[in-house]
Design a protein around this motif. Sequence first.
Motif, PDB file in Angstrom:
ATOM      1  N   ALA A  21       0.825  -1.214   0.000  1.00 17.29           N
ATOM      2  CA  ALA A  21       0.000   0.000   0.000  1.00 17.29           C
ATOM      3  C   ALA A  21       0.854   1.257   0.000  1.00 17.29           C
ATOM      4  O   ALA A  21       0.452   2.293  -0.539  1.00 17.29           O
ATOM      5  N   PHE A  22       2.060   1.178   0.594  1.00 12.61           N
ATOM      6  CA  PHE A  22       2.942   2.341   0.646  1.00 12.61           C
ATOM      7  C   PHE A  22       3.939   2.380  -0.512  1.00 12.61           C
ATOM      8  O   PHE A  22       4.345   3.456  -0.933  1.00 12.61           O
ATOM      9  N   HIS A 101      -2.304   7.727  -0.310  1.00 12.99           N
ATOM     10  CA  HIS A 101      -1.896   8.799  -1.211  1.00 12.99           C
ATOM     11  C   HIS A 101      -1.914  10.166  -0.533  1.00 12.99           C
ATOM     12  O   HIS A 101      -1.251  11.106  -0.984  1.00 12.99           O
ATOM     13  N   PHE A 102      -2.676  10.300   0.562  1.00 16.35           N
ATOM     14  CA  PHE A 102      -2.850  11.609   1.196  1.00 16.35           C
ATOM     15  C   PHE A 102      -1.534  12.133   1.783  1.00 16.35           C
ATOM     16  O   PHE A 102      -1.335  13.343   1.873  1.00 16.35           O
ATOM     17  N   GLU A 103      -0.624  11.250   2.196  1.00 16.49           N
ATOM     18  CA  GLU A 103       0.643  11.716   2.754  1.00 16.49           C
ATOM     19  C   GLU A 103       1.498  12.391   1.674  1.00 16.49           C
ATOM     20  O   GLU A 103       2.109  13.436   1.911  1.00 16.49           O
ATOM     21  N   SER A 126      -8.144  20.428  -2.883  1.00 18.54           N
ATOM     22  CA  SER A 126      -9.520  20.107  -3.257  1.00 18.54           C
ATOM     23  C   SER A 126      -9.702  18.644  -3.631  1.00 18.54           C
ATOM     24  O   SER A 126     -10.812  18.122  -3.580  1.00 18.54           O
ATOM     25  N   SER A 127      -8.604  17.969  -4.002  1.00 18.14           N
ATOM     26  CA  SER A 127      -8.689  16.537  -4.309  1.00 18.14           C
ATOM     27  C   SER A 127      -8.641  15.674  -3.049  1.00 18.14           C
ATOM     28  O   SER A 127      -8.875  14.468  -3.120  1.00 18.14           O
ATOM     29  N   MET A 128      -8.367  16.296  -1.892  1.00 16.75           N
ATOM     30  CA  MET A 128      -8.282  15.559  -0.634  1.00 16.75           C
ATOM     31  C   MET A 128      -9.507  15.751   0.246  1.00 16.75           C
ATOM     32  O   MET A 128      -9.820  14.889   1.067  1.00 16.75           O
ATOM     33  N   ASN A 152      -7.900  11.010   7.410  1.00 16.97           N
ATOM     34  CA  ASN A 152      -7.581   9.959   6.437  1.00 16.97           C
ATOM     35  C   ASN A 152      -6.677   8.889   7.035  1.00 16.97           C
ATOM     36  O   ASN A 152      -6.855   7.699   6.759  1.00 16.97           O
ATOM     37  N   SER A 153      -5.708   9.292   7.844  1.00 22.57           N
ATOM     38  CA  SER A 153      -4.803   8.300   8.420  1.00 22.57           C
ATOM     39  C   SER A 153      -5.545   7.332   9.326  1.00 22.57           C
ATOM     40  O   SER A 153      -5.264   6.124   9.331  1.00 22.57           O
ATOM     41  N   VAL A 154      -6.516   7.835  10.090  1.00 23.11           N
ATOM     42  CA  VAL A 154      -7.258   6.971  11.008  1.00 23.11           C
ATOM     43  C   VAL A 154      -8.286   6.139  10.254  1.00 23.11           C
ATOM     44  O   VAL A 154      -8.361   4.915  10.427  1.00 23.11           O
ATOM     45  N   ARG A 155      -9.072   6.789   9.393  1.00 18.92           N
ATOM     46  CA  ARG A 155     -10.181   6.077   8.752  1.00 18.92           C
ATOM     47  C   ARG A 155      -9.743   5.258   7.550  1.00 18.92           C
ATOM     48  O   ARG A 155     -10.298   4.188   7.287  1.00 18.92           O
ATOM     49  N   GLN A 156      -8.768   5.723   6.806  1.00 22.93           N
ATOM     50  CA  GLN A 156      -8.361   5.015   5.593  1.00 22.93           C
ATOM     51  C   GLN A 156      -7.207   4.052   5.825  1.00 22.93           C
ATOM     52  O   GLN A 156      -6.784   3.353   4.893  1.00 22.93           O
TER      53      GLN A 156
END
Length: 313
Positions: A21-22, A101-103, A126-128, A152-156
């Motif tokens: 995933a990373f 991808h958010f990181e 805006s894409s986040m 995102n880190s917690v939920r995704q």
Amino acid sequence: MLQILQAQEGLLIFYLAIFCAFSLRLSNLYHPNTLFTLIASNLAKRVVRDNMAKSHHTLSGTLAFTLPIITIMALLFALSFISFYPQWFGGLILYLCLDTHFEKRARRIAKLLTVSQKGSAKQLLSSMVARDTQSLSEIGIIKACLDSLALNSVRQFYLLLIFYLVGGPYLALAYKLMMLCDHSWRQLLSPNHPFLAPVQRAIYVLEWLPLRAFVITMSLTQNFAKTQHYLKHYAQHYSNKHTGWIVSLFSANLNVQLAGPRFYHGQRFENIRIGSDRQPTVEDIQHMLKLQGTMRWFWLGLTGLMWAGINLT
């Protein structure tokens, strides 16, 4: 050694899915999540009408997220029966559910703000997030980026791993698909629209216990007293208590103020600010990424020890 690896095959699959995933991220152009997001978005466009009664919105919203999820899960469950390696098939599902991808985007936003490229930072932000970003100041961009990183880190990532460990890949998949429905519909509708209420209620119930367990566990390794103070005085008064718990955890440990009012589709939604510390700066995005890296290593190590201990006894 071979016997030990065979006995711990599930743990090996678990860590391999996280590593992939990373390091092996699929492009959004051909990721299955993108296809499901388009399906959910088109469902909302076809179903939602301004002249519909609230009860009709609630019923259509319930059907719009349950029927596609049940269909996809039934198809995958049937495929698992003809799979030669069902455990590895479950690991593939976990890999496709995890989103990291958010990181990378947060790092790009920090670089853009450092060179005073606020317009490009807003476009990337805006894409986040689902909120309006065009009217944000530099502090607003940083706050929105930090909020998005926290949620995102917690939920995704973390909650998906917990659901996978507790209920297997299909529980994690169901949660992921509900999150995709909620995010795609908030791009089109205001957060308090009755069409979103059923999926938001389902998400709230599903993550109630694991989210609280995760936040309390992480607070024990960080600033416990301050986190508990924030949970008591801020999180309980947040519009979404689960979101309040997550943001309170990171606000207390970064020593910055997060959250606050926001705009969706031109409409202002009031929300409390969490924390009484200073306003965040661009450097706090890097501090957030470092904090999340530390938390990730701790959580993965703890998970591995618990898994091995249970299977070896």
